[in-house]
Design a protein around this motif. Structure first.
Motif, PDB file in Angstrom:
ATOM      1  N   ILE A   1       0.854  -1.187   0.000  1.00  0.00           N
ATOM      2  CA  ILE A   1       0.000   0.000   0.000  1.00  0.00           C
ATOM      3  C   ILE A   1       0.888   1.234   0.000  1.00  0.00           C
ATOM      4  CG2 ILE A   1      -1.811   1.232   1.238  1.00  0.00           C
ATOM      5  CD1 ILE A   1      -2.446  -1.481   2.607  1.00  0.00           C
ATOM      6  N   GLN A   2       0.573   2.191  -0.863  1.00  0.00           N
ATOM      7  CA  GLN A   2       1.344   3.431  -0.915  1.00  0.00           C
ATOM      8  C   GLN A   2       0.834   4.395   0.157  1.00  0.00           C
ATOM      9  OE1 GLN A   2       1.197   5.547  -4.658  1.00  0.00           O
ATOM     10  NE2 GLN A   2       1.947   7.442  -3.716  1.00  0.00           N
ATOM     11  N   MET A   3       1.745   4.841   1.003  1.00  0.00           N
ATOM     12  CA  MET A   3       1.448   5.858   1.999  1.00  0.00           C
ATOM     13  C   MET A   3       2.484   6.954   1.859  1.00  0.00           C
ATOM     14  SD  MET A   3       0.402   3.569   5.349  1.00  0.00           S
ATOM     15  CE  MET A   3      -0.911   2.330   5.254  1.00  0.00           C
ATOM     16  N   GLY A   4       2.271   7.837   0.896  1.00  0.00           N
ATOM     17  CA  GLY A   4       3.267   8.850   0.589  1.00  0.00           C
ATOM     18  C   GLY A   4       4.506   8.200   0.003  1.00  0.00           C
ATOM     19  N   GLU A   5       5.654   8.418   0.627  1.00  0.00           N
ATOM     20  CA  GLU A   5       6.904   7.836   0.154  1.00  0.00           C
ATOM     21  C   GLU A   5       7.159   6.450   0.742  1.00  0.00           C
ATOM     22  OE1 GLU A   5       9.941  10.611   1.084  1.00  0.00           O
ATOM     23  OE2 GLU A   5       9.252  12.131  -0.346  1.00  0.00           O
ATOM     24  N   THR A   6       6.241   5.988   1.563  1.00  0.00           N
ATOM     25  CA  THR A   6       6.422   4.699   2.226  1.00  0.00           C
ATOM     26  C   THR A   6       5.499   3.644   1.627  1.00  0.00           C
ATOM     27  OG1 THR A   6       7.036   5.789   4.303  1.00  0.00           O
ATOM     28  CG2 THR A   6       6.322   3.493   4.446  1.00  0.00           C
TER      29      THR A   6
ATOM     30  N   VAL B   1       3.806  -0.049   2.389  1.00  0.00           N
ATOM     31  CA  VAL B   1       3.460  -0.813   3.582  1.00  0.00           C
ATOM     32  C   VAL B   1       2.780  -2.122   3.191  1.00  0.00           C
ATOM     33  CG1 VAL B   1       2.170  -0.813   5.754  1.00  0.00           C
ATOM     34  CG2 VAL B   1       3.175   1.318   4.897  1.00  0.00           C
ATOM     35  N   VAL B   2       3.209  -3.197   3.843  1.00  0.00           N
ATOM     36  CA  VAL B   2       2.570  -4.503   3.688  1.00  0.00           C
ATOM     37  C   VAL B   2       2.045  -4.949   5.042  1.00  0.00           C
ATOM     38  CG1 VAL B   2       2.963  -6.957   3.235  1.00  0.00           C
ATOM     39  CG2 VAL B   2       3.931  -5.241   1.697  1.00  0.00           C
ATOM     40  N   TYR B   3       0.781  -5.357   5.073  1.00  0.00           N
ATOM     41  CA  TYR B   3       0.194  -5.963   6.262  1.00  0.00           C
ATOM     42  C   TYR B   3       0.150  -7.469   6.023  1.00  0.00           C
ATOM     43  CZ  TYR B   3      -1.423  -1.213   7.232  1.00  0.00           C
ATOM     44  OH  TYR B   3      -1.483   0.136   7.461  1.00  0.00           O
ATOM     45  N   ASP B   4       0.892  -8.226   6.815  1.00  0.00           N
ATOM     46  CA  ASP B   4       0.993  -9.672   6.623  1.00  0.00           C
ATOM     47  C   ASP B   4       0.401 -10.396   7.821  1.00  0.00           C
ATOM     48  OD1 ASP B   4       1.608 -12.260   6.012  1.00  0.00           O
ATOM     49  OD2 ASP B   4       3.784 -12.026   6.125  1.00  0.00           O
ATOM     50  N   PRO B   5      -0.794 -11.010   7.654  1.00  0.00           N
ATOM     51  CA  PRO B   5      -1.410 -11.734   8.774  1.00  0.00           C
ATOM     52  C   PRO B   5      -0.810 -13.103   9.016  1.00  0.00           C
ATOM     53  CG  PRO B   5      -2.831 -11.824   6.860  1.00  0.00           C
ATOM     54  CD  PRO B   5      -1.664 -10.951   6.477  1.00  0.00           C
TER      55      PRO B   5
ATOM     56  N   VAL C   1       3.584  -5.784  10.298  1.00  0.00           N
ATOM     57  CA  VAL C   1       3.638  -4.590   9.461  1.00  0.00           C
ATOM     58  C   VAL C   1       5.057  -4.416   8.948  1.00  0.00           C
ATOM     59  CG1 VAL C   1       3.246  -2.107   9.342  1.00  0.00           C
ATOM     60  CG2 VAL C   1       1.845  -3.509  10.860  1.00  0.00           C
ATOM     61  N   ARG C   2       5.191  -4.318   7.623  1.00  0.00           N
ATOM     62  CA  ARG C   2       6.507  -4.095   7.020  1.00  0.00           C
ATOM     63  C   ARG C   2       6.467  -2.794   6.233  1.00  0.00           C
ATOM     64  NH1 ARG C   2       6.715 -10.140   4.411  1.00  0.00           N
ATOM     65  NH2 ARG C   2       6.440 -11.290   6.365  1.00  0.00           N
ATOM     66  N   ARG C   3       7.431  -1.947   6.492  1.00  0.00           N
ATOM     67  CA  ARG C   3       7.475  -0.642   5.836  1.00  0.00           C
ATOM     68  C   ARG C   3       8.795  -0.483   5.083  1.00  0.00           C
ATOM     69  NH1 ARG C   3       5.600   0.394  11.086  1.00  0.00           N
ATOM     70  NH2 ARG C   3       3.426   1.132  11.175  1.00  0.00           N
ATOM     71  N   GLN C   4       8.716   0.183   3.945  1.00  0.00           N
ATOM     72  CA  GLN C   4       9.910   0.495   3.176  1.00  0.00           C
ATOM     73  C   GLN C   4       9.814   1.936   2.687  1.00  0.00           C
ATOM     74  OE1 GLN C   4      10.934  -2.199   0.019  1.00  0.00           O
ATOM     75  NE2 GLN C   4      12.416  -0.801  -0.886  1.00  0.00           N
ATOM     76  N   THR C   5      10.792   2.734   3.072  1.00  0.00           N
ATOM     77  CA  THR C   5      10.896   4.115   2.615  1.00  0.00           C
ATOM     78  C   THR C   5      12.266   4.271   1.973  1.00  0.00           C
ATOM     79  OG1 THR C   5       9.498   4.838   4.456  1.00  0.00           O
ATOM     80  CG2 THR C   5      10.715   6.538   3.248  1.00  0.00           C
TER      81      THR C   5
ATOM     82  N   GLU D   1      15.493   3.033   0.752  1.00  0.00           N
ATOM     83  CA  GLU D   1      16.242   1.819   1.070  1.00  0.00           C
ATOM     84  C   GLU D   1      16.017   1.346   2.497  1.00  0.00           C
ATOM     85  OE1 GLU D   1      17.993   0.105  -1.161  1.00  0.00           O
ATOM     86  OE2 GLU D   1      17.311   1.551  -2.653  1.00  0.00           O
ATOM     87  N   ALA D   2      15.386   2.186   3.308  1.00  0.00           N
ATOM     88  CA  ALA D   2      15.176   1.853   4.719  1.00  0.00           C
ATOM     89  C   ALA D   2      13.956   0.953   4.885  1.00  0.00           C
ATOM     90  CB  ALA D   2      14.986   3.124   5.541  1.00  0.00           C
ATOM     91  N   THR D   3      14.099  -0.087   5.695  1.00  0.00           N
ATOM     92  CA  THR D   3      12.995  -1.009   5.952  1.00  0.00           C
ATOM     93  C   THR D   3      12.826  -1.210   7.454  1.00  0.00           C
ATOM     94  OG1 THR D   3      14.434  -2.960   5.845  1.00  0.00           O
ATOM     95  CG2 THR D   3      13.385  -2.239   3.781  1.00  0.00           C
ATOM     96  N   SER D   4      11.614  -1.578   7.828  1.00  0.00           N
ATOM     97  CA  SER D   4      11.345  -1.905   9.236  1.00  0.00           C
ATOM     98  C   SER D   4      10.201  -2.917   9.276  1.00  0.00           C
ATOM     99  CB  SER D   4      10.963  -0.659  10.038  1.00  0.00           C
ATOM    100  OG  SER D   4       9.750  -0.106   9.553  1.00  0.00           O
ATOM    101  N   ALA D   5      10.095  -3.601  10.397  1.00  0.00           N
ATOM    102  CA  ALA D   5       9.028  -4.587  10.566  1.00  0.00           C
ATOM    103  C   ALA D   5       8.650  -4.660  12.032  1.00  0.00           C
ATOM    104  CB  ALA D   5       9.462  -5.957  10.060  1.00  0.00           C
ATOM    105  N   GLY D   6       7.396  -4.954  12.287  1.00  0.00           N
ATOM    106  CA  GLY D   6       6.929  -5.100  13.660  1.00  0.00           C
ATOM    107  C   GLY D   6       5.590  -5.808  13.677  1.00  0.00           C
TER     108      GLY D   6
END
Length: 432
Positions: free
Chosen positions: A138-143, A145-149, A337-341, A343-348
């Motif tokens: 999902i596009q959220m501005g420059e980020t 996002v993937v929601y993985d259940p 939740v996985r985010r990519q902006t 080259e930066a990535t995060s998950a939680g």
């Protein structure tokens, strides 16, 4: 899902009303206000007339010059099949359940002949749906996002209770999916059934094939009897999707999802877990907190019990943290939740507050209870917890003070929801 038999406009419910709107679009003519009120459900609110124009006027821009091949009828929807230089298109309009005739709203979507639409098979389609979900963020501005259940891909649909899923196939393989659910909302003094369209994902390889519109068609024509409107939410920074819709269809409210880091805001233990014996008290707290927020439907003990019985392994009485003057219902471990902006990535891992309430003046106790819940959630592996709110909503300022991230959403709809005014709005996170 097959297209039903094409008929003359006079042979289907609402057909003559849709015929008038389509004819005006073909002629490049704007319906007069008197004509709009004759063919569409409107009110004294001028927004309803502006919305009606937005239903039919974009047709030539989308379809180009066209001819009407015929009209179709579903349980609650009337359709017009158009053939133009850009292929086949369908105009689908929800018919007013009060008189079975005038139109509540309409949308124009492509109907690519190379695609096959069918109902989702949760067991057989799980692998394909998860693959599409992961590769279509999902596009959220420059980020992105993937929601993985995870393995329990349809957990949220079980909690919704009446969700309907559909898959688009190309050459026998799933390339997109969508879901919709009948949800009660309150507008003014009226509680009504609205279809909430969600979880729309299209595989990158299938983009620009008209797949998005085809899945919307499947969701819309499946609307059950009594449906008064449709609605969808899109991130306020998702320009690629927002630009596809006329501005008049966006309502003057902006719900927000407030994300709170559980480790950063853990607090001292407070309160206890609820039991079924707390039903009356929970109803009192929830209703008292959200009564002034548009769309909120007050609970009864029976409706709360039904909600908590849909998937008790995920959300039940014991999911509520309660103290003397506050209560918070949490679905723990809802999804990753996985985010990519860049080259930066995060998950939680995200937990969702599905219900919350507190006595008037007990905002501090509510925050303390939320911090206590954060401690338990953090210990259980949840890295963030989210709540839905909006400017002017219950404890909005206190929640914003805790926020790590705030995502705003635009609400698109029509019909009776056009009556919404700027101000607090309630979005049930169970359905979002």
């Amino acid at each position: 899902m097959e297209m039903p038999e094409l008929k003359a406009a006079a042979e289907v419910h609402g057909g003559l009303h849709l015929e008038a709107a389509v004819a005006a679009a073909a002629e490049g003519r704007q319906l007069s206000e008197e004509e709009v009120r004759a063919h569409f459900v409107t009110s004294e609110n001028p927004r309803t007339v502006a919305m009606a124009h937005a239903y039919y006027q974009p047709i030539p821009l989308q379809v180009g010059p066209f001819e009407v091949r015929g009209y179709t009828e579903f349980e609650t929807v009337v359709g017009a099949v158009l053939e133009g230089e850009r292929g086949l298109w369908s105009v689908v309009a929800l018919v007013d359940p009060a008189d079975g005739d005038r139109l509540i709203g309409a949308i124009t979507v492509p109907t690519p002949p190379q695609l096959a639409m069918r109902a989702l098979d949760e067991e057989a389609d799980a692998g394909a749906v998860r693959a599409i979900n992961l590769e279509a963020p999902i596009q959220m501005g420059e980020t992105l996002v993937v929601y993985d259940p995870g393995d329990d891909l349809f957990a949220s649909e079980r909690l919704m209770g009446t969700s309907r899923g559909f898959v688009a196939e190309y050459e026998g393989s799933p390339v997109a999916f969508i879901a919709t659910v009948s949800q009660p909302v309150r507008v003014g003094d009226e509680t009504m059934a609205v279809d909430y369209i969600h979880r729309q994902r299209v595989a990158p390889a299938a983009q620009r094939m008209g797949v998005r519109g085809a899945t919307q068609w499947a969701a819309l024509v499946s609307s059950p009897a009594g449906t008064k409107s449709w609605m969808a939410l899109m991130h306020r920074d998702n320009d690629a999707i927002i630009r596809l819709f006329p501005p008049a269809l966006f309502l003057p409210v902006e719900p927000e999802r407030i994300s709170i880091g559980t480790a950063a805001h853990r607090g001292d233990a407070l309160g206890r877990r609820a039991t079924a014996a707390d039903a009356g008290r929970l109803v009192e707290l929830l209703n008292g907190t959200h009564a002034g927020e548009q769309l909120f439907v007050p609970y009864t003990a029976a409706s709360l019990e039904e909600r908590l019985s849909r998937a008790p392994d995920l959300y039940s009485w014991e999911s509520f943290f309660v103290s003397d003057r506050a209560a918070i219902g949490v679905w723990s471990g809802a999804y990753e939740v996985r985010r990519q902006t860049g080259e930066a990535t995060s998950a939680g891992t995200r937990a969702l507050v599905l219900d919350y309430g507190f006595e008037a003046g007990a905002e501090d106790e509510f925050v303390a209870l939320l911090r206590s819940a954060c401690a338990e959630l953090a210990d259980g592996g949840d890295t963030e917890v989210t709540l839905m709110s909006s400017v002017g909503g219950a404890a909005y300022e206190e929640l914003m003070a805790l926020s790590e991230r705030v995502d705003g959403y635009k609400l698109i709809s029509g019909g009776a929801l056009a009556e919404l005014e700027p101000g607090p709005v309630y979005i049930d996170q169970l359905y979002f």
